[in-house]
Enzyme design. Structure first.
Site, PDB file in Angstrom:
ATOM      1  N   ASP A 131      29.546  39.063 121.031  1.00 40.12           N
ATOM      2  CA  ASP A 131      30.081  37.881 120.360  1.00 40.12           C
ATOM      3  C   ASP A 131      30.413  38.168 118.900  1.00 40.12           C
ATOM      4  O   ASP A 131      29.781  39.008 118.261  1.00 40.12           O
ATOM      5  CB  ASP A 131      29.081  36.729 120.429  1.00 40.12           C
ATOM      6  CG  ASP A 131      29.005  36.096 121.803  1.00 40.12           C
ATOM      7  OD1 ASP A 131      29.852  36.420 122.648  1.00 40.12           O
ATOM      8  OD2 ASP A 131      28.095  35.276 122.020  1.00 40.12           O
ATOM      9  N   ARG A 179      37.320  37.510 125.023  1.00 41.14           N
ATOM     10  CA  ARG A 179      37.176  36.055 125.021  1.00 41.14           C
ATOM     11  C   ARG A 179      37.899  35.500 123.796  1.00 41.14           C
ATOM     12  O   ARG A 179      37.698  35.986 122.671  1.00 41.14           O
ATOM     13  CB  ARG A 179      35.707  35.649 124.969  1.00 41.14           C
ATOM     14  CG  ARG A 179      35.502  34.128 124.903  1.00 41.14           C
ATOM     15  CD  ARG A 179      34.081  33.764 124.534  1.00 41.14           C
ATOM     16  NE  ARG A 179      33.150  34.215 125.547  1.00 41.14           N
ATOM     17  CZ  ARG A 179      31.925  34.655 125.282  1.00 41.14           C
ATOM     18  NH1 ARG A 179      31.513  34.764 124.032  1.00 41.14           N
ATOM     19  NH2 ARG A 179      31.121  35.039 126.250  1.00 41.14           N
TER      20      ARG A 179
END
Length: 329
Positions: A131, A179
């Site tokens: 992330d 993502r």
């Protein structure tokens, strides 16, 4: 409400409130957006989501990690979850934050932890997403991501549309699994877009570029039905096959939309956080969408611990007070 958004983000970064909230467990609506405290109960949520035709990506909650012993504990939580997922045959991937496993403690220590997680995931054929956090961690995170992508084929990362450099990085990672998000931190105007409409426009551009310029898998992480509908129209126009992308949404949000997309034949992945360090995560969700405060208000009126859990409830009440103050203006 940009001021309200800033307040919730500031609350998410408050160490005292984060510590206080850990004493309460999943209360005040957080059980609707956090999969569980323990691995065992969270696995049950994974299995339930899988039974609805959706995959899962998990996030071991935890921030403000400044001690090696704590970073090792969190790394082990991730490793244990990876093993449990394999043991139960769950369709799930991992999402990890580098600040949780040593990024702000020691660079080499962090890299060692990342490699250990990627090795464990590779052994069970699991994908790991690294992330992106706030911009202060950005450059170091990108450096580690690039290094891991050279060593492993089961790793990807995140592009945040509000960052100016994402417009270039989407080409850099065109052949990688990525993502795409709008961004959930308060960033300086020197590095990030500030207006919602500009962030939305940049987000849609990232989606279209990543879907068409390379071979990378695209995780489209949004609850915005307008963007989802625009994306589906673009996908149909371009003839992009369904195995090239997925729609990703947070656990507990837009459940009807998730089900609708599955019924229409699209891949849907649900991002499920777990653990007792839920406060920072929950505050950022409120920053993104203050209307979500209704989850908390409904639970406060029903929770018997409300009158006695004064310290812990203050962690949530700070957010509630901010919302009430600024929603009147």
């Amino acid at each position: 409400m940009p001021v309200l958004r800033d307040i919730f983000i500031a609350l998410s970064e408050n160490q005292m409130l984060n510590d206080a909230s850990k004493k309460l467990g999943l209360r005040f609506g957080t059980n609707k957006v956090v999969g569980g405290i323990t691995i065992e109960e969270t696995i049950e949520r994974f299995e339930d989501i899988n039974s609805q035709g959706m995959s899962v990506t998990f996030d071991n909650l935890g921030e403000f990690i400044t001690e090696k012993s704590d970073a090792i504990k969190e790394k082990n939580n991730i490793l244990n979850m990876i093993q449990a997922i394999d043991d139960h045959g769950v369709d799930a991937s991992a999402s990890i934050k580098l600040t949780q496993i040593g990024l702000h403690i020691d660079y080499d220590f962090c890299v060692e932890n990342v490699r250990e997680i990627l090795e464990a995931a590779k052994d069970v054929n699991m994908f790991v997403n690294i992330d992106m956090e706030n911009f202060t961690s950005h450059d170091t995170t990108v450096h580690i991501v690039d290094m891991m992508m050279e060593e492993y084929d089961n790793v990807g990362t995140v592009l945040q549309s509000y960052l100016y450099n994402s417009a270039e990085n989407v080409y850099k990672y065109k052949d990688n699994r990525i993502r795409l998000v709008k961004g959930a931190y308060k960033e300086n105007p020197r590095v990030a877009l500030q207006k919602k409409e500009d962030i939305d426009d940049a987000y849609e551009q990232l989606i279209r570029v990543h879907l068409t310029e390379g071979d990378g898998f695209t995780s489209i992480a949004t609850h915005d039905h307008n963007i989802i509908n625009d994306t589906i129209e673009f996908i149909n126009e371009q003839g992009i096959p369904n195995d090239r992308f997925e729609f990703q949404m947070l656990y507990g949000f837009r459940k009807e939309l998730q089900t609708e997309l599955v019924e229409r034949g699209y891949n849907v992945c649900v991002y499920i956080p777990f653990g007792n360090q839920w406060y920072a995560y929950f505050m950022r969700r409120l920053a993104e969408r203050p209307q979500n405060i209704n989850l908390v208000l409904k639970s406060f009126t029903k929770d018997p611990a409300f009158k006695t859990a004064a310290i812990g409830s203050g962690a949530v009440l700070a957010g509630l007070a901010a919302y009430k103050l600024f929603s009147r203006k």
